[in-house]
Design an enzyme around this catalytic site. Sequence first.
Site, PDB file in Angstrom:
ATOM      1  N   THR A  69       3.464  -2.308 -16.424  1.00 21.69           N
ATOM      2  CA  THR A  69       4.826  -2.151 -16.955  1.00 21.69           C
ATOM      3  C   THR A  69       5.467  -0.878 -16.424  1.00 21.69           C
ATOM      4  OG1 THR A  69       4.250  -3.340 -18.977  1.00 21.69           O
ATOM      5  CG2 THR A  69       6.190  -1.916 -19.069  1.00 21.69           C
ATOM      6  N   ILE A  70       4.715   0.218 -16.433  1.00 21.13           N
ATOM      7  CA  ILE A  70       5.243   1.484 -15.913  1.00 21.13           C
ATOM      8  C   ILE A  70       5.594   1.333 -14.439  1.00 21.13           C
ATOM      9  CG2 ILE A  70       4.705   3.919 -15.481  1.00 21.13           C
ATOM     10  CD1 ILE A  70       2.765   3.727 -17.896  1.00 21.13           C
ATOM     11  N   LEU A 215      -2.366  15.060  -7.823  1.00 23.92           N
ATOM     12  CA  LEU A 215      -1.221  15.628  -8.529  1.00 23.92           C
ATOM     13  C   LEU A 215       0.000  14.765  -8.228  1.00 23.92           C
ATOM     14  CD1 LEU A 215      -1.835  19.385  -7.606  1.00 23.92           C
ATOM     15  CD2 LEU A 215      -2.282  18.312  -9.826  1.00 23.92           C
ATOM     16  N   GLU A 272      -1.234  -4.397  -9.778  1.00 27.06           N
ATOM     17  CA  GLU A 272      -0.519  -5.540  -9.202  1.00 27.06           C
ATOM     18  C   GLU A 272      -1.012  -5.780  -7.781  1.00 27.06           C
ATOM     19  OE1 GLU A 272       1.527  -7.271 -11.154  1.00 27.06           O
ATOM     20  OE2 GLU A 272       1.070  -5.812 -12.731  1.00 27.06           O
TER      21      GLU A 272
END
Length: 300
Positions: A69-70, A215, A272
């Site tokens: 979703t993010i 990072l 995905e």
Amino acid sequence: MDKHSLTLMILNGKGAGNITLRDAIETLRKEGAPIEVRVTWEYGDGERYVREAVDLKATTVVAGGGDGTINEIATALAGLDAAQRPVLGIIPLGTANDFATSAGIPEEMENAVRLAIVGKATPIDLARVNQSRYFINMATGGFGARITTETPARLKSALGGVSYFIHGLTRMDTLKADSCELSGPDFHWQGDALVIGIGNGRQAGGGQRLCPAALINDGKLELSIVTSKEILPTLLNSVIGGDDENPNIIRASLPWLEITAPHEMTFNLDGEPLSGTAFRIEVLPGVISCRLPPSCELLA
């Protein structure tokens, strides 16, 4: 709290019934925060709601769900003109929540919602694959990618992130390496890779810290290649706390890399899948802004 800054909250349908989340939204609304809620039902809904957020002049778009979703919401934000791009907020509602966990997003719903709406906005990187696909957390290839794809939904529901590891143990008979070649600035490697992790974030597959030094605002990706046939101890070490100096893992930090293979490979981009024989993966530095905790370990 700014009563004029609209937040559009996009929730994955599987997590939309979370009672503590509903209570948290109601609490912030009573404090004066204008919050609109949309629920996704199928892929593509997220992008449509992000366009709606622009039409509504929302200053924040919150992705409520797991890494997939993010990914969908961050991808849609990256496609917008910078002048109209809302800030990304995150509420962890998925199975593993690898990116949210690495970023230190609170698990407690009211704290997560408050951070997502009023937390400090920080520019972060995204990674682009073959000019058309994106990931915010990690691309994984090889055995790890196959396990993430194959883990049954019921197992994920029952056990959360550790389900990937448990399912991996049951599929050790399928363990095989991918013959491939990777190259980037001052880097070249060719051989048989059991697992490839390309990290903007640090962990994938329900807590496997494949890229422990990554990072999200340094303009680079951390590459980890597991070459050892002793994959079980390697994964065990990663699950129980990380083995950053494992001699069977090749690491590099790169702004871009290219991967080619004589056969089709599949990479999971935040879960995905994307299959092919050639991949170019590059960092887009600071392309979106995200509301993150002050103590976020993923920030340089």
